[in-house]
Design a protein around this motif. Structure first.
Motif, PDB file in Angstrom:
ATOM      1  N   SER A   1       2.822   1.736  -3.319  1.00  9.49           N
ATOM      2  CA  SER A   1       1.912   1.967  -4.520  1.00  9.49           C
ATOM      3  C   SER A   1       2.040   3.609  -4.683  1.00  9.49           C
ATOM      4  CB  SER A   1       0.719   1.346  -4.451  1.00  9.49           C
ATOM      5  OG  SER A   1       0.077   2.103  -3.214  1.00  9.49           O
ATOM      6  N   GLU A   2       2.228   4.137  -3.545  1.00 12.32           N
ATOM      7  CA  GLU A   2       2.229   5.945  -3.634  1.00 12.32           C
ATOM      8  C   GLU A   2       3.844   6.213  -3.633  1.00 12.32           C
ATOM      9  OE1 GLU A   2      -0.278   7.482  -4.404  1.00 12.32           O
ATOM     10  OE2 GLU A   2      -1.463   6.001  -4.505  1.00 12.32           O
TER      11      GLU A   2
ATOM     12  N   GLY B   1       0.823  -1.168   0.066  1.00 13.88           N
ATOM     13  CA  GLY B   1       0.075  -0.097  -0.070  1.00 13.88           C
ATOM     14  C   GLY B   1       0.843   1.370   0.025  1.00 13.88           C
ATOM     15  N   VAL B   2       1.717   1.363   0.943  1.00 13.68           N
ATOM     16  CA  VAL B   2       2.670   2.435   0.866  1.00 13.68           C
ATOM     17  C   VAL B   2       3.260   2.570  -0.337  1.00 13.68           C
ATOM     18  CG1 VAL B   2       4.672   3.587   2.053  1.00 13.68           C
ATOM     19  CG2 VAL B   2       2.807   2.391   3.430  1.00 13.68           C
TER      20      VAL B   2
END
Lengths: 343, 169
Positions: free
Chosen positions: B39-40, B36-37
């Motif tokens: 991906s950004e 999740g992290v």
């Protein structure tokens, strides 16, 4: 007994509980945490408020997601803000696994659209199709619903709200009755859905929102010495009787009534400002601050829908604040007034 | 009937299985958070990698405990010269439980601690090691203690029968 039938107890000192982790949301929560880092910090709003004019204030947004090009007008910036808001809501719908939560948050636009449609219908204006497209019910169908009075076309929660609003309006032909009825129907729908979902966080959120709306209403009625009593939303932590006592107590005794609640400081500051400045800026700012504080407690959740919902609301608040500051600068408002309002 | 060998092998299997399940769940949790992290913020891959792999160590500890049992049972060299006996088999099973159970729970909780550290690293990368890794290592300590207890029991508390003579030797 359900959330509306039983008076909620204030069993917390500052903010209600927000529930535990849900590890199904590990990826989405992490994504939100990473995206949160690019939200506008308070100093940007302070700089915008202190800018010499609207153009300079808008310049502070040039490098971020709200950039609208050099010399953009306020309507161009408004389009950018609306596009950003729609994008955030679409992201939210993609992150949340439970469709009922997505429907619940989309229903906010349904209620706002319905409010506008009913106002137009009872004042014999064209129903039109210029409604928010972020809701569950398509805005272009409102004309058909109201022209043919086929309210069964609306989802249940909207049909119920529409019926109550129209009946209440025709009781004494008061346009404000539409707002009261729809606000109450929305608060009831929110709480009933939160309870059905079993979400401690959403229950707390909607109860706080009901309380904050009631406190704002109470202060406005007190300062303007209005006499309405049946305008408070159901489902909050603060009892309706206490709010009515607040109306009777007037400005000076107002804060003392809230001494045993987490809203004491907010009411005290808001009432003092309203009395001295004849303005509700402070109570609005304090309400935003309190709600943001509750949303910030979701930092303790490593995985779950709570941080995602908090992000949606925080982002919407950021967009609202950008709009507020830009509108204020466009109308040459005093920077102090703007700073008093932004949280 | 002598169930000694069956019980001992069950112990070895449980040590590897329980700790392995824990590690898989722990890495799953931390991995999803890291994804999740990333991906950004793909530039954070390095510090996050450490936190994703940390819950995997318990699986190795379980494997080590199981491997030690297999060595003592001379699985790779022709087995034992006599039956293990039910009591000895139970002892081996009991000796394997600390690393299995400690590994199972510590890996899951370590995964959660690592996930929290990963979220913190998304906002404050300078704290990734100081808080994220160090806190996760504190959870690790209890898996290490489980492994040590298992090893001490297997090496010093159990009187293993002699290994079978290899034919032709």
């Amino acid at each position: 007994m359900n959330a509306l039938g039983q008076q909620a107890e204030i069993d917390f000192s500052r903010y209600p509980a927000i529930g535990g982790d849900d590890w199904e949301y590990a990826f989405e929560t992490a994504q939100v945490r990473a995206i949160e880092t690019v939200m506008l910090p308070r100093p940007v709003f302070v700089d915008m408020a202190n800018a010499a004019d609207f153009e300079q204030a808008a310049d502070h947004l040039r490098s971020g997601e709200y950039a609208a090009g050099a010399g953009a007008s306020i309507s161009e910036l408004e389009r950018v803000l609306l596009a950003c808001r729609s994008e955030v809501r679409q992201q939210f719908a993609g992150w949340i696994h439970n469709d009922a939560i997505v429907t619940l948050f989309k229903s906010r636009d349904d209620f706002a659209n319905l409010r506008l449609a009913i106002r137009r219908a009872v004042t014999k204006k064209t129903i039109g199709a210029d409604y928010s497209s972020d809701g569950n019910f398509p805005g272009e169908q409102f004309a058909e619903v109201f022209d043919s009075e086929r309210y069964e076309m609306l989802p249940d929660y909207m049909a119920d709200a529409a019926e109550r609003a129209i009946v209440l309006y025709y009781n004494d032909k008061d346009i404000r009755a539409i707002d009261y009825a729809i606000d109450a129907a929305q608060a009831e729908f929110n709480l009933a859905t939160a309870e059905k979902l079993g979400s401690e966080f959403l229950l707390g959120l909607f109860r706080i929102q009901a309380d904050l709306a009631n406190i704002r209403t109470m202060l406005r009625l007190t300062i303007t010495q209005a006499h309405q009593r049946n305008v408070f939303l159901p489902g909050g932590y603060v009892e309706r009787d206490q709010l009515v006592r607040g109306l009777d107590a007037g400005g000076d005794g107002l804060a003392a009534l809230f001494f045993a609640t987490p809203y004491f400081e907010m009411v005290q500051a808001g009432a003092a400002y309203a009395a001295s400045e004849k303005s509700f800026l402070k109570i609005e700012q304090q309400c935003d601050e309190y709600l943001n504080g509750y949303l910030r407690t979701t930092i303790a959740i490593t995985a779950g829908p709570q941080p995602i919902i908090a992000y949606l609301l925080a982002k919407e608040n950021e967009i609202r604040t950008v709009r507020l500051v830009l509108t204020a600068k466009k109308n040459h408002l005093n920077p102090k007034l703007i700073l008093d309002r932004i949280s | 009937m002598d169930y000694g060998m069956t019980l001992a092998l069950l112990g070895a299997g449980l040590a590897a299985l329980l700790a392995g399940i824990g590690s898989a769940i722990g890495i799953g949790i931390a991995g999803r958070s890291a994804a999740g992290v990333l991906s950004e913020k793909p530039e954070r891959y390095g510090p996050l990698f450490v936190m994703v792999v940390l819950p995997g160590t318990q699986g190795f500890y379980g494997f080590l405990g199981a491997f030690m049992v297999m060595l003592k049972l001379n699985i790779f060299g022709g087995g034992l010269s006599e039956g293990l006996g039910t009591v000895l088999g139970l002892s081996v099973l009991a000796a394997c439980l600390p690393v299995g159970i400690a590994g199972l729970f510590s890996a899951i909780h370590q995964g959660k601690v690592c996930a929290a550290g990963i979220l913190m690293a998304a906002k404050r990368p300078e704290m990734a090691f100081k808080a994220g890794v160090v806190y996760a290592v504190m959870v690790e300590m209890y898996a290490i203690l489980g492994l040590l207890v298992t090893l001490f029991l297997l090496l010093f508390a159990i009187k293993w029968p002699a290994v079978a003579a290899v034919a032709g030797a």
